[in-house]
Structure formats: structure tokens, C-alpha cells
Write an enzyme that holds these catalytic residues in place. Sequence first.
Site, short mmCIF file in Angstrom:
data_model
loop_
_atom_site.label_atom_id
_atom_site.label_comp_id
_atom_site.label_asym_id
_atom_site.label_seq_id
_atom_site.Cartn_x
_atom_site.Cartn_y
_atom_site.Cartn_z
N GLY A 6 0.84 -1.20 0.00
CA GLY A 6 0.00 0.00 0.00
C GLY A 6 0.87 1.25 0.00
O GLY A 6 1.95 1.25 0.59
N ASP A 57 0.75 -8.43 -6.25
CA ASP A 57 1.64 -9.25 -7.07
C ASP A 57 2.90 -9.71 -6.35
O ASP A 57 3.83 -8.95 -6.13
CB ASP A 57 2.01 -8.48 -8.34
CG ASP A 57 0.77 -8.22 -9.20
OD1 ASP A 57 -0.28 -8.83 -8.90
OD2 ASP A 57 0.86 -7.43 -10.13
N GLY A 70 6.46 -2.52 3.08
CA GLY A 70 6.16 -3.00 4.42
C GLY A 70 6.48 -4.47 4.57
O GLY A 70 7.37 -5.00 3.88
N ASP A 97 1.08 2.21 9.07
CA ASP A 97 0.68 1.45 10.26
C ASP A 97 1.76 1.45 11.35
O ASP A 97 1.46 1.17 12.52
CB ASP A 97 0.37 -0.01 9.90
CG ASP A 97 -0.67 -0.11 8.80
OD1 ASP A 97 -1.50 0.80 8.69
OD2 ASP A 97 -0.64 -1.11 8.05
N ARG A 150 -23.24 14.84 20.77
CA ARG A 150 -23.17 13.45 20.29
C ARG A 150 -21.87 12.79 20.71
O ARG A 150 -20.91 13.45 21.11
CB ARG A 150 -23.17 13.45 18.75
CG ARG A 150 -24.52 13.67 18.13
CD ARG A 150 -24.36 13.79 16.63
NE ARG A 150 -25.66 13.79 15.96
CZ ARG A 150 -25.85 14.19 14.73
NH1 ARG A 150 -24.85 14.66 14.02
NH2 ARG A 150 -27.05 14.14 14.19
N MET A 161 -7.08 3.37 10.41
CA MET A 161 -6.32 2.23 9.89
C MET A 161 -5.24 1.79 10.88
O MET A 161 -5.12 2.38 11.96
CB MET A 161 -5.70 2.59 8.55
CG MET A 161 -6.69 2.57 7.40
SD MET A 161 -5.82 2.90 5.85
CE MET A 161 -7.07 2.40 4.67
N ARG A 182 -22.34 8.78 15.96
CA ARG A 182 -22.04 8.72 14.53
C ARG A 182 -20.62 8.19 14.33
O ARG A 182 -19.75 8.43 15.16
CB ARG A 182 -22.11 10.11 13.89
CG ARG A 182 -23.49 10.74 13.88
CD ARG A 182 -24.39 10.08 12.83
NE ARG A 182 -25.67 10.78 12.73
CZ ARG A 182 -26.73 10.53 13.50
NH1 ARG A 182 -26.67 9.61 14.43
NH2 ARG A 182 -27.86 11.21 13.32
O1 F6P Z 1 -1.06 -1.29 5.48
C1 F6P Z 1 -1.61 -0.08 5.10
C2 F6P Z 1 -3.11 -0.13 5.07
O2 F6P Z 1 -3.60 1.14 4.72
C3 F6P Z 1 -3.76 -0.64 6.36
O3 F6P Z 1 -3.78 0.33 7.37
C4 F6P Z 1 -5.11 -1.05 5.86
O4 F6P Z 1 -5.68 -2.04 6.69
C5 F6P Z 1 -4.81 -1.61 4.49
O5 F6P Z 1 -3.56 -1.07 4.10
C6 F6P Z 1 -5.83 -1.29 3.43
O6 F6P Z 1 -5.48 -1.94 2.26
P1 F6P Z 1 -6.16 -1.64 0.85
O7 F6P Z 1 -5.54 -0.38 0.30
O8 F6P Z 1 -5.85 -2.84 0.03
O9 F6P Z 1 -7.63 -1.44 1.10
#
Ligand code: F6P
Length: 364
Positions: free
Chosen positions: A16, A79, A118, A143, A178, A185, A282
Site C-alpha cells: 500500500g 503481485d 512493508g 501502520d 453526540r 487504519m 455517529r
Molecule cells: O497497510 C496499510 C493499510 O492502509 C492498512 O492500514 C489497511 O488495513 C490496508 O492497508 C488497506 O489496504 P487496501 O488499500 O488494500 O484497502
Amino acid sequence: MVKTNIKRLGILTGGGDAPGLNAVIRAVSRASRHFGVKLYGFRDGYSGLIKKDYIRLESPHISGLLPKGGTILGSNNRDNPFNFPVEQDNKTVYMDMSGKAVENLSELGIDCLIVIGGDGTLAIARELTQKGARIISVPKTIDNDLPGTDQTFGFDTAVNTATDALDKLHTTAESHHRVMVLELMGRYAGWIALYSGVAGGADVILIPEIPWTKENVAKKILSRKKEGKAFSIIVVAEGVKTPEGNAVIRQTIKGSGDPIRLGGIGDYVANVVEETTGFESRTTVLGHLQRGGSPSPFDRILATCYGEAAAQLALSGEYGMMVSLKNGTITAVRFEEIPRGCRNVPKNHQLITAAKNIGISFGD
Ligand code: F6P
């Protein structure tokens, strides 16, 4: 000028994306130019290496890159050369193309490949190294869950983005009396939630490392009400399980090394709050906004130092290593010395203790 036999370096970005990828590419490119070495960029992660899809990275590609989010090389988190999708008879079959990856490096005369990624990208780098490839890796992920380094680049920017969101949620929470839940993430680690939760003044922070109960969360919201505060902010990391121990999964991605995509715990927590406290609640899921945009100054500096250090290692012929930040110093660690798995927030982390001592609840 450093004495080196290295003539050509390769670079790719895997997994990612994260803010700072371009800053690393820029640093490697500038260091390569400084030492008279050619740099080749493979497109879309390991896919470009297998398909020989690459460009020679030169000065015009690098110009203006430092503040740019994303990656000019493209990336993907599917990949894997050891299980690579290939079209055969109108069907996708998965094949071990790792030999081809190593062969392509030698055919292209690439002396060393720098991979920025990563855990998935690093795991592949380790295996390709065992097959003879010369690789250096650079630790990336919002992360911050990668073992072997104190911090990955991308994390600081994600924390800034999440903190900004919390500042905004505060004003609307207060106006409407609220409870606002922000789902963040971080996969199975709570780094983003912990840091932004503290920076953004959350009342409750739920992270995967600390089991929580419905009663304890309700107790915090109701005690605030008693103090005259008819609103609350809850930060919840996507990897938090329900009190019964169930992970909340949004989708499963076929062909991905890590197919599970977490998501949905925010709504679960908001429902719990409505049921147990009567407060209207919310949920906001910040999602991929955390991965986008311009890197923070900290991430630009970390990415630049990582890129320069990776180039230095390559030029001195030290392969099979990941550049790393340890106690504020840039260093490097051998692949075989990097622990496997996820780097979680230690339960006794100083920031958890400090947060608890200023009244933030972790639901435990
Ligand atoms: O590892 C980075 C990350 O953004 C995580 O925090 C999240 O769980 C995941 O990748 C989301 O992956 P994707 O972009 O495949 O939805």
C-alpha cells in the site's frame, strides 16, 4: 567520491502506498547521480520486475517530488513473484516467477535492487535474497507495525491527518451533543489510533493490544456527562476486536498476500454507545485519506535519510539489509535479524500510561 564498483541500481515501491515514497525515490536518485550510478525504476512493485517494465530515472523525473504523495513508480499489494498471476487460456493462474525476477535483475545489469515497502515487500525481498538477488529494503507503512525499526515513514503524516480529523469532529460533536467515533487504519496494531487519539484529545482510545468492555466505555461517556460534557470522542483502530473476541472484516481480497481487509468496528462501537448510554452516535471511517497527501516535514526527512542510507549501503556492497531508525539514529539491520510478524504497541508503552493518567479510557 565514494569508490564503488556498482554501476546500476534498481528501485521499486511495493504494498500500500504511504506519504514519503516519492521522497525516498528522490533521495536514492540524487545520491545515485552524486556517485555516478544509473538508477532504474520498476513500475507497480514486483510486477514491473517480472514484466521488465521499467524506466531510467533521471533528473526531470525527480524534480518537484519531495512534497508529492503516492509514488511515481506505482505500487500494488497483490503481485508476489512467488505466487504471480499469469493469464493462460483466458484464465488467471498463479505461478512461481521468482526465478524470472532474479534473472531479470542480472539481465538488466542491476547490481542491487532497493525495495521500499512493508512486511509483504520485505518478506519477498528476504526470499529473493536467498535465491541470489542483491536487495536493500526501506521500511514504509502508515501502520508503523514493521519490526526492526522504531518508525516507518508515512506514519507521522497519517497521525497528522487523523489528528486534523479529530479536531474537526470535536466541533460537530460538541454542537450536537453526540458521541463521534473515528475508525482509523493500522491493521493489527494501534499506533495510529494511540498517537492521534492523544494528539486529538480523544476521550476513549480503543486499540487491538488492549481488550475492552462495553461497560467501561459507557462508564467513561456517562462520567463525562455527569461533569457537564454532553459529547465525547472515541478513536477506534480497525484491528480492534469485539469484546467477544471477533475481528470485524470488511472484505477479503483474492490473490493478496494478506487477503483480510479490516473495517466496520467503528459502527459496532457507535451502536454499543447508543445502546449503553443513550447518546446519539455517529461513525467516521477515515480510510485511505490516511495514506494520501503530502508527507509531513518529519516524514520527508525520515524518507530522505532512509533513501540516502539505502543508496550508501548499495554502493558499499552491503546487501540483504533494511535501513532502520534506532534511538533517533539511522542504521541498518540484516534481514535475518528482523523479527517476523507485527510490531504491536507494547502494553506498557509510555504514551498509554500518560494517556491513562490524564483520564483517557482504553476501555479496559
Ligand atoms: O497497510 C496499510 C493499510 O492502509 C492498512 O492500514 C489497511 O488495513 C490496508 O492497508 C488497506 O489496504 P487496501 O488499500 O488494500 O484497502
